[in-house]
Motif scaffolding. Structure first.
Motif, mmCIF file in Angstrom:
data_model
loop_
_atom_site.group_PDB
_atom_site.id
_atom_site.type_symbol
_atom_site.label_atom_id
_atom_site.label_comp_id
_atom_site.label_asym_id
_atom_site.label_seq_id
_atom_site.Cartn_x
_atom_site.Cartn_y
_atom_site.Cartn_z
ATOM 1 N N GLN A 41 -39.026 61.977 45.565
ATOM 2 C CA GLN A 41 -38.706 60.818 44.730
ATOM 3 C C GLN A 41 -39.723 60.608 43.618
ATOM 4 O OE1 GLN A 41 -38.255 57.586 47.555
ATOM 5 N NE2 GLN A 41 -36.067 57.978 47.797
ATOM 6 N N GLN A 42 -40.958 61.024 43.813
ATOM 7 C CA GLN A 42 -41.987 60.811 42.788
ATOM 8 C C GLN A 42 -41.850 61.804 41.641
ATOM 9 O OE1 GLN A 42 -45.773 61.716 44.736
ATOM 10 N NE2 GLN A 42 -45.844 63.678 43.699
ATOM 11 N N SER A 43 -41.270 62.982 41.948
ATOM 12 C CA SER A 43 -41.317 64.074 40.978
ATOM 13 C C SER A 43 -40.180 64.072 39.971
ATOM 14 C CB SER A 43 -41.308 65.412 41.723
ATOM 15 O OG SER A 43 -40.089 65.573 42.430
ATOM 16 N N GLY A 44 -38.997 63.663 40.428
ATOM 17 C CA GLY A 44 -37.835 63.726 39.547
ATOM 18 C C GLY A 44 -37.273 65.128 39.412
ATOM 19 N N THR A 45 -37.761 66.068 40.222
ATOM 20 C CA THR A 45 -37.267 67.455 40.140
ATOM 21 C C THR A 45 -36.125 67.704 41.107
ATOM 22 O OG1 THR A 45 -38.830 68.225 41.818
ATOM 23 C CG2 THR A 45 -39.571 68.282 39.514
ATOM 24 N N HIS A 46 -35.889 66.765 42.015
ATOM 25 C CA HIS A 46 -34.795 66.836 42.998
ATOM 26 C C HIS A 46 -34.913 68.046 43.918
ATOM 27 C CE1 HIS A 46 -33.290 64.134 39.948
ATOM 28 N NE2 HIS A 46 -33.093 65.117 39.104
ATOM 29 N N ALA A 180 -37.394 45.409 45.042
ATOM 30 C CA ALA A 180 -36.538 46.551 45.358
ATOM 31 C C ALA A 180 -36.513 46.809 46.860
ATOM 32 C CB ALA A 180 -37.027 47.797 44.621
ATOM 33 N N THR A 181 -37.668 46.589 47.520
ATOM 34 C CA THR A 181 -37.733 46.788 48.969
ATOM 35 C C THR A 181 -36.828 45.803 49.686
ATOM 36 O OG1 THR A 181 -40.022 47.559 48.796
ATOM 37 C CG2 THR A 181 -39.275 46.858 50.968
ATOM 38 N N ALA A 182 -36.885 44.528 49.260
ATOM 39 C CA ALA A 182 -36.036 43.508 49.879
ATOM 40 C C ALA A 182 -34.566 43.792 49.618
ATOM 41 C CB ALA A 182 -36.412 42.118 49.352
ATOM 42 N N VAL A 247 -35.890 53.601 43.569
ATOM 43 C CA VAL A 247 -36.506 52.710 42.579
ATOM 44 C C VAL A 247 -37.804 52.125 43.136
ATOM 45 C CG1 VAL A 247 -36.241 50.526 41.336
ATOM 46 C CG2 VAL A 247 -34.338 52.138 41.431
ATOM 47 N N LYS A 248 -37.761 51.705 44.389
ATOM 48 C CA LYS A 248 -38.934 51.123 45.041
ATOM 49 C C LYS A 248 -40.117 52.095 45.045
ATOM 50 C CE LYS A 248 -39.639 51.979 49.014
ATOM 51 N NZ LYS A 248 -40.487 52.916 49.812
ATOM 52 N N THR A 249 -39.842 53.362 45.333
ATOM 53 C CA THR A 249 -40.906 54.361 45.378
ATOM 54 C C THR A 249 -41.556 54.539 44.015
ATOM 55 O OG1 THR A 249 -39.787 55.547 47.172
ATOM 56 C CG2 THR A 249 -41.439 56.777 45.927
ATOM 57 N N ARG A 250 -40.753 54.589 42.953
ATOM 58 C CA ARG A 250 -41.317 54.742 41.603
ATOM 59 C C ARG A 250 -42.205 53.550 41.247
ATOM 60 N NH1 ARG A 250 -38.679 58.563 38.236
ATOM 61 N NH2 ARG A 250 -37.749 60.125 39.630
ATOM 62 N N ILE A 251 -41.757 52.327 41.563
ATOM 63 C CA ILE A 251 -42.535 51.125 41.234
ATOM 64 C C ILE A 251 -43.877 51.125 41.968
ATOM 65 C CG2 ILE A 251 -42.612 48.604 41.413
ATOM 66 C CD1 ILE A 251 -39.574 48.595 41.085
ATOM 67 N N GLN A 252 -43.851 51.532 43.250
ATOM 68 C CA GLN A 252 -45.074 51.509 44.041
ATOM 69 C C GLN A 252 -46.063 52.597 43.624
ATOM 70 O OE1 GLN A 252 -43.488 51.728 48.023
ATOM 71 N NE2 GLN A 252 -43.362 49.502 48.212
ATOM 72 N N LEU A 253 -45.539 53.733 43.162
ATOM 73 C CA LEU A 253 -46.415 54.835 42.776
ATOM 74 C C LEU A 253 -46.917 54.709 41.345
ATOM 75 C CD1 LEU A 253 -44.612 57.934 44.367
ATOM 76 C CD2 LEU A 253 -46.686 56.789 45.167
ATOM 77 N N GLN A 254 -46.059 54.213 40.442
ATOM 78 C CA GLN A 254 -46.421 54.144 39.021
ATOM 79 C C GLN A 254 -46.069 52.761 38.453
ATOM 80 O OE1 GLN A 254 -45.043 57.919 36.986
ATOM 81 N NE2 GLN A 254 -44.178 58.297 39.011
ATOM 82 N N PRO A 255 -46.765 51.725 38.907
ATOM 83 C CA PRO A 255 -46.432 50.354 38.502
ATOM 84 C C PRO A 255 -46.570 50.098 37.001
ATOM 85 C CG PRO A 255 -48.547 50.419 39.643
ATOM 86 C CD PRO A 255 -47.918 51.757 39.818
ATOM 87 N N ASN A 260 -40.567 46.693 37.018
ATOM 88 C CA ASN A 260 -39.734 45.897 37.921
ATOM 89 C C ASN A 260 -38.451 46.668 38.232
ATOM 90 O OD1 ASN A 260 -37.660 45.203 35.832
ATOM 91 N ND2 ASN A 260 -39.403 44.095 34.924
ATOM 92 N N MET A 261 -37.630 46.116 39.101
ATOM 93 C CA MET A 261 -36.471 46.834 39.596
ATOM 94 C C MET A 261 -35.473 47.176 38.488
ATOM 95 S SD MET A 261 -34.073 45.835 42.839
ATOM 96 C CE MET A 261 -33.414 44.358 42.044
ATOM 97 N N VAL A 262 -35.161 46.211 37.627
ATOM 98 C CA VAL A 262 -34.169 46.436 36.573
ATOM 99 C C VAL A 262 -34.672 47.460 35.561
ATOM 100 C CG1 VAL A 262 -32.875 45.358 34.689
ATOM 101 C CG2 VAL A 262 -33.187 44.125 36.841
ATOM 102 N N GLN A 263 -35.922 47.278 35.086
ATOM 103 C CA GLN A 263 -36.487 48.192 34.096
ATOM 104 C C GLN A 263 -36.640 49.600 34.670
ATOM 105 O OE1 GLN A 263 -39.934 49.394 34.316
ATOM 106 N NE2 GLN A 263 -39.859 50.537 32.379
ATOM 107 N N ALA A 264 -37.074 49.682 35.940
ATOM 108 C CA ALA A 264 -37.260 50.990 36.577
ATOM 109 C C ALA A 264 -35.927 51.716 36.731
ATOM 110 C CB ALA A 264 -37.918 50.803 37.945
ATOM 111 N N CYS A 265 -34.915 50.988 37.142
ATOM 112 C CA CYS A 265 -33.585 51.581 37.315
ATOM 113 C C CYS A 265 -33.044 52.092 35.985
ATOM 114 C CB CYS A 265 -32.635 50.558 37.927
ATOM 115 S SG CYS A 265 -30.982 51.195 38.270
ATOM 116 N N ARG A 266 -33.196 51.282 34.943
ATOM 117 C CA ARG A 266 -32.714 51.677 33.618
ATOM 118 C C ARG A 266 -33.469 52.908 33.107
ATOM 119 N NH1 ARG A 266 -33.725 47.214 30.996
ATOM 120 N NH2 ARG A 266 -31.686 46.277 31.401
ATOM 121 N N LYS A 267 -34.783 52.925 33.304
ATOM 122 C CA LYS A 267 -35.610 54.039 32.850
ATOM 123 C C LYS A 267 -35.248 55.335 33.581
ATOM 124 C CE LYS A 267 -40.534 55.412 32.635
ATOM 125 N NZ LYS A 267 -40.570 55.808 31.213
ATOM 126 N N MET A 268 -35.042 55.250 34.876
ATOM 127 C CA MET A 268 -34.690 56.431 35.667
ATOM 128 C C MET A 268 -33.339 57.004 35.257
ATOM 129 S SD MET A 268 -36.020 55.167 39.429
ATOM 130 C CE MET A 268 -35.315 56.555 40.332
#
Length: 321
Positions: A41-46, A180-182, A247-255, A260-268
Motif C-alpha cells: 500500500q505504501q509503494s503504489g506498485t501493486h 479513515a480508520t473509523a 487511504v488510511k495507510t497513506r495518511i499514516q505513512l506520509q501525513p 486527510n481522507m478526502v484529499q488522500a483519496c482524490r490524490k491516489m
C-alpha cells in the motif's frame, strides 16, 4: 445484588482475557501478511512479489517478515480485549430490549455460540460502536505499528518511534488517519458482526438437520462453524472496506502528502487510478479471513468454557447450601 455485580465483573474479566488471547495469537501468526500489505500500500506498485523479494533480500529475512510484531501484537491483542469486552457489555444490555433481540432457534442446543442472539440492526450497531471506541483508544499504537512496518522509516524501537512522532508532529501525529480508520473499522465491524452471526445461523441450521432433536452440538463442530463463519465474514467485509484501509495507510505513512481522507483519496485516484484503493486487497482478505476466524473461534471457545466453569461452580455452591 452483590452476587450479580460479582458475576458481571467475572464476565467482563473473562471476555477481556479471551479477547486478549485470541487477538495476540492471530497478530503473531499472521504478521507477515500485515507487513506485506503495508509495503504494497505504501509503494503504489501493486506488486506483492516485489515486496516479498525486497524483504527476502534483507540481511535477516526471517526476522524481516515478522518486523513490527510487538506493536502489532500489542495493538491487536489489547484492541481485541477492549473490543470484545465493550461488545459484550453492549450486547448484554441490548439483549434486555425486546426490539433488539431475535427469536431463538427451534433447537436451542443446535447452536455454535453462547453469545446473545440479537437482531440484525442491533448486531450492526453494537459491532460498529464497539470497534470505533476501541480504535480511538488504540490509535497511537496503530500509527506506530504501521510506520514500524514500513521501510519509509528507520525506527529501531517502539519508544524511538513514539519519541520521533511526538517530536515532529506532537499529539495529533498519534491520531493521523483516524477518520479513515473509523470509516474503515466501524462499518467493517458492524457488517462483520452481522455477517458472522448470519453465517453461524445458516451453518448451524444446516448442521442441526444431522443432530437429533434435543441433542447439543459438540465442541469440535461448534469450533468448526465459528471458524468458517469468521473466515467468510472477514473476507467479505475486507473487500468492502479496503479503500478506507489503503487511504488510511497513506495518511499514516506520509501525513504531509496525504493530509486527510478526502484529499488522500482524490490524490491516489488522480495519480494512480482507482486500482490504488484496492492495493493489498488479496493480502488483507487472506489476513482478515484467517485472523477473524482464529480470533472469534478462540474467543467463543474460551467464553463457552469459562461460562461452563462458572455454571458448574454455581451449581456446586447451591448444592452445598
Amino acid at each position: 445484588m452483590s452476587q450479580k455485580t460479582s458475576s458481571n465483573k467475572s464476565s467482563s474479566t473473562f471476555h477481556f482475557v479471551a479477547g486478549l488471547g485470541s487477538g495476540t495469537l492471530g497478530a503473531v501468526l499472521l504478521q507477515p501478511f500485515d507487513l506485506l500489505k503495508t509495503r504494497v500500500q505504501q509503494s503504489g506498485t501493486h506488486s506483492i512479489r516485489a515486496a516479498i523479494r525486497d524483504i527476502a533480500n534483507s540481511p535477516n529475512a526471517l526476522a524481516g517478515f515478522w518486523r513490527g510484531t510487538i506493536p502489532s501484537a500489542l495493538r491487536t491483542g489489547v484492541g481485541s480485549a477492549i473490543y470484545f469486552t465493550t461488545l459484550n457489555v453492549v450486547r448484554q444490555h441490548a439483549s434486555t430490549l425486546s426490539f433488539a433481540t431475535t427469536t431463538s432457534p427451534a433447537t436451542p442446543n443446535a447452536s455454535s455460540s453462547s453469545l446473545p442472539k440479537l437482531s440484525n440492526t442491533a448486531n450492526l450497531i453494537a459491532g460498529a460502536g464497539s470497534r470505533a471506541f476501541a480504535g480511538f483508544i488504540l490509535m497511537p499504537l496503530t500509527v506506530i505499528k504501521v510506520r514500524y512496518e514500513s521501510n519509509l522509516y528507520s525506527y529501531k524501537s517502539i519508544a524511538g518511534a513514539a519519541a520521533d512522532i511526538y517530536r515532529t508532529e506532537r499529539l495529533p501525529g498519534f491520531f493521523a488517519g483516524f477518520g479513515a480508520t473509523a470509516m474503515r473499522d466501524a462499518p467493517y465491524a458492524g457488517l462483520y458482526v452481522l455477517s458472522y452471526e448470519q453465517f453461524k445461523k445458516r451453518l448451524s441450521s444446516w448442521q442441526s438437520t444431522g443432530i437429533g432433536a434435543g441433542m447439543g452440538m459438540g465442541s469440535s463442530m461448534s469450533a468448526t462453524i465459528n471458524f468458517s463463519s469468521g473466515a467468510l465474514a472477514g473476507a467479505t467485509c475486507s473487500f468492502i472496506s479496503n479503500p478506507f484501509d489503503a487511504v488510511k495507510t497513506r495518511i499514516q505513512l506520509q501525513p504531509r502528502d496525504y493530509r486527510n481522507m478526502v484529499q488522500a483519496c482524490r490524490k491516489m485516484v488522480t495519480e494512480e487510478g482507482v486500482r490504488s484503493l484496492y492495493d493489498g486487497l488479496a493480502l488483507r482478505m487472506a489476513r482478515k479471513a484467517m485472523s477473524s476466524a482464529l480470533a472469534w473461534m478462540v474467543y467463543e471457545e474460551l467464553v463457552r468454557r469459562a461460562e461452563a466453569t462458572l455454571r458448574h461452580r454455581g451449581n456446586n455452591t447451591q448444592g452445598h447450601v
